[in-house]
Design a protein around this motif. Structure first.
Motif, PDB file in Angstrom:
ATOM      1  N   THR A  35       0.888  -1.318  -0.065  1.00  0.00           N
ATOM      2  CA  THR A  35      -0.018  -0.025  -0.080  1.00  0.00           C
ATOM      3  C   THR A  35       0.874   1.120   0.081  1.00  0.00           C
ATOM      4  O   THR A  35       0.306   2.405  -0.074  1.00  0.00           O
ATOM      5  N   LYS A  36       2.294   1.205   0.008  1.00  0.00           N
ATOM      6  CA  LYS A  36       3.048   2.208  -0.018  1.00  0.00           C
ATOM      7  C   LYS A  36       3.352   2.669  -1.363  1.00  0.00           C
ATOM      8  O   LYS A  36       4.141   1.952  -2.112  1.00  0.00           O
ATOM      9  N   ALA A  37       3.155   4.006  -2.080  1.00  0.00           N
ATOM     10  CA  ALA A  37       3.532   4.215  -3.316  1.00  0.00           C
ATOM     11  C   ALA A  37       5.006   4.581  -3.579  1.00  0.00           C
ATOM     12  O   ALA A  37       5.429   4.406  -4.539  1.00  0.00           O
ATOM     13  N   ASP A  38       5.563   4.740  -2.350  1.00  0.00           N
ATOM     14  CA  ASP A  38       7.078   4.931  -2.519  1.00  0.00           C
ATOM     15  C   ASP A  38       8.006   3.785  -2.071  1.00  0.00           C
ATOM     16  O   ASP A  38       9.142   3.954  -1.680  1.00  0.00           O
ATOM     17  N   ALA A  39       7.173   2.428  -1.910  1.00  0.00           N
ATOM     18  CA  ALA A  39       7.862   1.322  -1.403  1.00  0.00           C
ATOM     19  C   ALA A  39       9.056   1.128  -2.286  1.00  0.00           C
ATOM     20  O   ALA A  39       9.171   1.234  -3.339  1.00  0.00           O
ATOM     21  N   PRO A  40      10.400   0.311  -1.818  1.00  0.00           N
ATOM     22  CA  PRO A  40      11.418  -0.092  -2.542  1.00  0.00           C
ATOM     23  C   PRO A  40      11.193  -1.003  -3.464  1.00  0.00           C
ATOM     24  O   PRO A  40      11.576  -1.021  -4.675  1.00  0.00           O
ATOM     25  N   LEU A  41      10.266  -1.882  -3.164  1.00  0.00           N
ATOM     26  CA  LEU A  41       9.699  -3.038  -4.313  1.00  0.00           C
ATOM     27  C   LEU A  41       8.209  -2.829  -4.004  1.00  0.00           C
ATOM     28  O   LEU A  41       7.540  -3.358  -3.057  1.00  0.00           O
ATOM     29  N   ASN A  94       6.795   8.090 -12.327  1.00  0.00           N
ATOM     30  CA  ASN A  94       5.741   7.861 -11.149  1.00  0.00           C
ATOM     31  C   ASN A  94       6.733   9.181 -10.250  1.00  0.00           C
ATOM     32  O   ASN A  94       7.851   8.771  -9.686  1.00  0.00           O
ATOM     33  N   LEU A  95       6.067  10.408 -10.285  1.00  0.00           N
ATOM     34  CA  LEU A  95       6.737  11.434  -9.703  1.00  0.00           C
ATOM     35  C   LEU A  95       6.942  11.010  -8.026  1.00  0.00           C
ATOM     36  O   LEU A  95       8.058  11.605  -7.391  1.00  0.00           O
ATOM     37  N   THR A  96       5.880  10.314  -7.553  1.00  0.00           N
ATOM     38  CA  THR A  96       6.143  10.117  -5.906  1.00  0.00           C
ATOM     39  C   THR A  96       7.223   9.132  -5.753  1.00  0.00           C
ATOM     40  O   THR A  96       8.148   9.485  -4.738  1.00  0.00           O
ATOM     41  N   ARG A  97       7.808   8.225  -6.624  1.00  0.00           N
ATOM     42  CA  ARG A  97       8.771   7.576  -6.385  1.00  0.00           C
ATOM     43  C   ARG A  97       9.897   8.376  -6.695  1.00  0.00           C
ATOM     44  O   ARG A  97      11.077   8.170  -5.965  1.00  0.00           O
ATOM     45  N   CYS A  98      10.115   9.148  -7.777  1.00  0.00           N
ATOM     46  CA  CYS A  98      11.243   9.965  -8.031  1.00  0.00           C
ATOM     47  C   CYS A  98      11.596  10.929  -6.789  1.00  0.00           C
ATOM     48  O   CYS A  98      12.725  11.164  -6.342  1.00  0.00           O
TER      49      CYS A  98
END
Length: 417
Positions: A69-75, A329-333
């Motif tokens: 459920t985490k949009a910025d999760a490592p995997l 995905n700008l959240t991950r960036c």
């Protein structure tokens, strides 16, 4: 023998080099306008034998569940109505045992050590320049549980000849003073002095130029659309260039198309368990030379790698299992920028980060397909995941030996699909 190499990334280009060096006529086909413009374009930059712990390990299933459920999760696993994704995921879970993880570490360390030696010899032979540094790789841990979990894989790697040393926070900061802002938070670290870093795209394009000088033909801006075959033998590769359809014919063929290898292989009835893991990177200019790192770093808790590329800093990582889209995905960036700025706030001009994403061709075990297929004249060199740059020269040298009927000089289980 005339050999057609499909793909001009770092794996395809090194394959072309080692094949031509053994006397073959080589043609390389790629849809891009130059070599190294897809997954090799802006990767993490590490030549990392020490980065050999596979994603599939006993601790992975619980972590993946926590990260769903985490949009910025490592995997990040994004379930889709895609049979290939679910087949990959189920195979991944089957690889998460201690015994299989140890076996896969052995595979990757052996191939990585061999590949690093091949790269060093090639660099010396050709005088290639690609912002490389020979300052080792330092894994640091700000989570004590993550550090404790790294000790056993590190010992396995040590037994295999990888000189990955377990060190404390004080020694980590001595080796890389840029970590000083978080020294009180470092639970422990490991350091592999023989590992390296460098710009994979610069390397690939420099080597492609040397390939051309040696007689290798590159067919750029060319889409591969299918095959001509007769029984268990390929007769040609169907291509599309500037609206013109053509069939390229050769004696043998090598599949080096990264994540797209699996899609094309299906046309031949080959089932390659490769799925794209979309990774991200940021590239920023150095802001403060005294605060910037020179030793390549791995932030294991956040699955990020840091490499110094001349006057630029490259930070790459995370993995998103969400099909073949390369949309940013700008959240991950921004998560990469946020973590990196937290670790070393003055090192880079973080507000000027250039974002990039690419598709890593990942197998459930993290072990690539290298070797002969069941087709008489089709070979595989694909599925290298996050370690394509690390394993490229060794994979290419081994594949060239296999094509010529020789046993490669590396203890590795080669493909036979």
């Amino acid at each position: 023998m005339h050999i057609l190499v499909l793909g001009a990334g770092v794996v395809g280009t090194t394959t072309a080099w080692f094949l031509q060096k053994q006397g073959h006529q080589v043609t390389v086909v790629d849809r891009q306008s130059q070599a190294g413009l897809e997954t090799s374009y802006a990767n993490g930059g590490q030549i990392s034998v020490s980065h050999a712990e596979p994603w599939a390990n006993p601790s992975a299933p619980l972590k993946v569940l926590k990260w769903l459920t985490k949009a910025d999760a490592p995997l990040l696993f994004r379930p889709r109505l895609d049979p290939a994704q679910w087949r990959w995921a189920l195979s991944f879970l089957s690889e998460c045992t201690a015994s299989k993880a140890a076996h896969n570490i052995r595979q990757m360390v052996n191939l990585g050590t061999y590949s690093r030696t091949q790269l060093q010899a090639l660099r010396k032979e050709l005088g290639l320049e690609y912002d490389h540094l020979e300052k080792g790789i330092l894994h640091f841990y700000t989570n004590p549980e993550e550090f404790d979990g790294a000790i056993e894989p590190t010992r396995i790697m040590q037994d295999l000849g990888c000189d990955r040393q377990i060190i404390d926070a004080k020694r980590a900061v001595e080796l890389e003073p840029a970590l000083n802002p978080i020294k009180h938070r470092i639970a422990g670290a490991t350091y592999t002095s023989e590992d390296e870093s460098g710009d994979a795209r610069k390397f690939t394009q420099a080597l492609a130029k040397r390939c051309q000088e040696a007689g290798v033909e590159f067919r750029y801006n060319t889409d591969i659309v299918g095959f001509d075959q007769a029984g268990e033998r390929l007769l040609g590769v169907q291509i599309l260039n500037a609206g013109h359809h053509e069939t390229l014919r050769a004696d043998s063929y090598v599949l080096c198309l990264g994540s797209f290898s699996a899609i094309l292989a299906r046309q031949l009835g080959l089932s390659l368990n490769i799925y794209p893991a979309k990774g991200y990177s940021i590239t920023v200019p150095v802001k403060n030379e005294e605060a910037a790192f020179n030793v390549s770093l791995t932030d294991d808790e956040y699955k990020l790698v840091y490499s110094r590329l001349g006057d630029r800093l490259r930070v790459a990582g995370t993995a998103e299992l969400n099909g073949y889209s390369r949309q940013l995905n700008l959240t991950r960036c921004r998560a990469i920028v946020r973590r990196t700025a937290e670790v070393m706030p003055e090192a880079g001009d973080w507000d000027k980060a250039e974002f990039w994403t690419g598709l890593r061709p990942t197998t459930p075990s993290n072990v690539p397909y290298i070797g002969k297929s069941h087709f008489a004249n089709l070979y595989l060199n694909t599925g290298h995941g996050t370690l394509g740059w690390t394993h490229s020269c060794g994979s290419a040298a081994a594949l060239a030996d296999i094509v010529d009927g020789r046993t490669p000089e590396v203890d590795f289980t080669f493909a036979g699909v």
